[in-house]
Design an enzyme around this catalytic site. Structure first.
Site, PDB file in Angstrom:
ATOM      1  N   THR A   1       0.787  -1.458  -0.151  1.00 51.57           N
ATOM      2  CA  THR A   1       0.140   0.722  -0.197  1.00 51.57           C
ATOM      3  C   THR A   1       0.519   1.626  -0.179  1.00 51.57           C
ATOM      4  O   THR A   1       1.722   1.115  -0.380  1.00 51.57           O
ATOM      5  CB  THR A   1      -1.103   0.131   1.137  1.00 51.57           C
ATOM      6  OG1 THR A   1      -1.881  -1.252   0.969  1.00 51.57           O
ATOM      7  CG2 THR A   1      -1.804   0.932   0.831  1.00 51.57           C
TER       8      THR A   1
ATOM      9  N   GLU B   1      -3.184  -3.938  -2.689  1.00 49.20           N
ATOM     10  CA  GLU B   1      -2.629  -5.091  -1.662  1.00 49.20           C
ATOM     11  C   GLU B   1      -1.480  -5.541  -1.576  1.00 49.20           C
ATOM     12  O   GLU B   1      -1.063  -4.507  -1.479  1.00 49.20           O
ATOM     13  CB  GLU B   1      -3.663  -6.692  -1.479  1.00 49.20           C
ATOM     14  CG  GLU B   1      -4.312  -6.855  -0.781  1.00 49.20           C
ATOM     15  CD  GLU B   1      -3.284  -7.616   0.484  1.00 49.20           C
ATOM     16  OE1 GLU B   1      -3.044  -6.858   1.461  1.00 49.20           O
ATOM     17  OE2 GLU B   1      -2.457  -8.001   0.322  1.00 49.20           O
TER      18      GLU B   1
ATOM     19  N   SER C   1     -10.355  -3.421   5.086  1.00 47.18           N
ATOM     20  CA  SER C   1      -9.423  -2.821   4.888  1.00 47.18           C
ATOM     21  C   SER C   1      -8.709  -2.925   6.269  1.00 47.18           C
ATOM     22  O   SER C   1      -9.603  -2.805   7.121  1.00 47.18           O
ATOM     23  CB  SER C   1      -9.702  -2.494   4.023  1.00 47.18           C
ATOM     24  OG  SER C   1      -8.013  -0.955   4.125  1.00 47.18           O
TER      25      SER C   1
HETATM   26  N1  GLY Z   1      -4.476  -4.419   1.287  1.00 51.20           N
HETATM   27  C1  GLY Z   1      -4.683  -3.544   2.669  1.00 51.20           C
HETATM   28  C2  GLY Z   1      -5.168  -2.955   3.181  1.00 51.20           C
HETATM   29  O1  GLY Z   1      -6.769  -2.815   3.200  1.00 51.20           O
HETATM   30  O2  GLY Z   1      -5.456  -2.598   4.586  1.00 51.20           O
END
Ligand code: GLY
Length: 594
Positions: free
Chosen positions: A416, A436, A480
């Site tokens: 991220t 991701e 998330s």
């Molecule tokens: N894929 C990282 C999050 O959404 O926390």
């Protein structure tokens, strides 16, 4: 007994060491730290020097902080020309998708928090990837019903959700943009056509991923030309990305969600060798950005606001801070094991609730009010009254009159990128953006990588006889941890912050908020402070930093303790007497402002 001055010096001395650590994915560590970046303005070089010296960048009118200097430069150009924070975000994201493609881009999703200077209102936009309508709850299980190995699920088509980022760019510009849409892509198109110098961090991450990146021809051709990983400093061109951006310029987000690009995305996902997915043209055409109510919690007289479900970010940060409210962290100080006992166990308690109750609220009733109810949090905070580590933690019982849910078992690994911006009119924007895992699904089309966001769902559907809130369902958005945050005092923004890092995002953001609000650290000190994170029982101490000095004191309190790479990418702006920007020394970004 820990000596505060000695520890403070050790923390400062440790900075260059941990600036060398990096991990965007589960691949081995990649080099990062200060890069000499081609095309950097004199202000950019000054900003790099400030970061290396541990000082915030100071400005009066506007500021942008992003994970790559060229992305910050693109945002700065827009802001200098009078563009809004939303305009600048579009330019920043377009460049990040090119120069930091492993972390975020058109093939991913994001959450955006906006504070409007004129109306004084907060808006949160959910551009999270969405499970295809053909996805089943057993998407990530073997025929025998066992959860797949994580990387088996990640690499290929099954993990790809309908991307949200292109529509978010258009929606943010539609709501708050002032600049000409086309002009926002100038830097990204030029860099993609003329080439950009591959950064140390990107080169290291590519070198650490040769097998997964070699698996799909388009991805291999870009990152491993002639079978060799592109090297640091090499000039990398991405004409396919430039062509995609030109289509977005001409036709807006429609160019992505219908027509040839959409067809290529679907074909890439459905024909992925060894792991084809189920995404369809209908999923793309039906995608929508959703405005959701902001989630806010009070802490030390400030209001800490962010993104609600399907993100667990603001709720979990809010629960942690709410439980810490009765404890005087300021008096205890940042070098005191007792501070970390309180923060660590508050985080564990909050994560127990997160695991049981938080998922996409369009599919599961999430007790948002109950989890942040001061009376509920005061009761949870009483559990912290002891002297030692809590032997066990379990989810609490917030006001909730729905079916029982089982604790979640999702695995979220670091990845991220985060963007913080304040414009000359005082609008503030925090956006955390992702594909991701590092390099997402490793599938590439039209110059961008496709996300693996669906692996943020729980691979199991049930546990102990009850359904798991974050199980896969068609059309659902995976939970998330992203926590784009704007802090208000007297209704005015005083801090804009967020970080990458998978589930550890929540710990990073909570720690930086405490460092700034309780311990008086400026934004650069707050984002650079070595990390201590305890979400699930083991205290992780950022390896190679003076956080490791707390190893024995925390073990004496009863914790299991382990050193870990904790590669946050905290990007923060404080507002008050001028603007101050802080860029995480663990990554390559800079703060720029005037
Ligand atoms: N894929 C990282 C999050 O959404 O926390």
């Amino acid at each position: 007994m820990l000596r505060p001055l000695a520890l403070l010096l050790a923390f400062q001395i440790a900075l260059p060491a941990f600036a060398q650590q990096a991990s965007d994915t589960i691949s081995p560590e990649a080099p990062t730290g200060p890069a000499t970046v081609e095309g950097l303005s004199p202000a950019g070089r000054t900003a790099q020097e400030a970061k290396e010296a541990g000082r915030p960048v100071e400005a009066q009118d506007w500021m942008v902080v992003a994970a790559h200097p060229l992305a910050s430069e693109a945002g700065a150009r827009v802001l200098r020309e009078g563009g809004s924070a939303a305009d600048a975000m579009v330019a920043v994201q377009a460049v990040l998708g090119l120069v930091e493609p492993q972390s975020s881009g058109l093939g991913g999703g994001a959450f955006l928090v906006w504070h409007d200077a004129e109306t004084g209102t907060m808006t949160t936009l959910d551009a999270r990837e969405t499970a295809p309508m053909a996805a089943t709850p057993r998407l990530f299980q073997t025929k025998a019903g066992e959860p797949l190995e994580f990387l088996d699920a990640v690499v290929g088509g099954h993990s790809v959700g309908t991307p949200g980022t292109p529509m978010l760019l258009e929606e943010a510009h539609r709501r708050w943009g002032q600049a000409n849409w086309a002009s926002l892509f100038d830097e990204a198109i030029t860099l993609a056509e003329d080439g950009f110098a591959v950064s140390p961090r990107l080169a290291g991450l590519i070198a650490g991923e040769p097998e997964a990146l070699a698996r799909f021809p388009a991805t291999a051709a870009y990152f491993l030309p002639e079978g060799q990983p592109v090297a640091e400093g090499e000039r990398l061109k991405n004409p396919a990305y430039a062509a995609t951006l030109r289509r977005l310029v001409a036709d807006g987000a429609d160019a992505f969600y219908t027509g040839p690009i959409a067809e290529d995305i679907v074909e890439t996902v459905r024909s992925a060798e060894g792991n084809p997915g189920v995404l369809s043209l209908h999923d793309l055409a039906a995608y929508r950005v959703i405005e959701r109510p902001p989630v806010c919690a009070d802490y030390r007289g400030a209001r800490v606001c962010g993104m609600g479900p399907p993100s667990s970010g603001a709720l979990t940060v809010g629960m942690i801070l709410g439980m810490l409210g009765p404890y005087d962290l300021k008096a205890l100080g940042p070098w005191n094991p007792e501070s970390w006992r309180l923060i660590g166990d508050a985080t564990r308690l909050a994560f127990a609730d997160r695991g049981r109750y938080i998922a996409d609220s369009d599919f599961v009733p999430v007790p948002v009010k109950g989890l942040l109810d001061p009376a509920y949090l005061a009761k949870r905070a009483e559990l912290l009254r002891g002297d030692d580590a809590l032997p066990e933690v379990a989810a609490g019982k917030p006001a909730y009159d729905h079916a029982m849910l089982a604790p979640d078992e999702s695995l979220e690994l670091p990845s991220t990128s985060h963007i913080s911006i304040v414009d000359a009119e005082g609008n503030a924007l925090a956006m955390t953006t992702t594909i991701e895992n590092g390099f997402g699904s490793r599938l590439m089309t039209n110059g961008f990588l496709l996300n693996n966001e669906l692996t943020d769902f729980s691979f199991k559907t049930h546990a102990v006889g009850w359904p798991i809130a974050n199980r896969v369902e068609p059309g659902k958005r995976p939970r998330s941890s992203m926590a784009p945050t704007i802090v208000l005092r007297d209704g005015k923004p005083v801090l804009v912050i967020g970080s990458p890092g998978g589930a550890t995002i929540i710990g990073y953001v909570a720690q930086a908020l405490i460092a700034h609000l309780d311990w008086g650290m400026d934004v650069q000190q707050a984002v650079a402070m070595p990390h201590l994170v305890n979400a699930f029982g083991t205290f992780q101490l950022e390896q190679g930093t003076s956080a490791e000095d707390l190893r024995q004191p925390l073990a004496d309190l009863g914790y299991e303790v382990e050193p870990a790479e904790l590669t946050s990418g905290l990007h923060a702006i404080s507002l008050g007497d001028g603007l101050r920007g802080g860029a995480d020394p663990r990554r390559e970004g800079i703060a720029l402002g005037e």
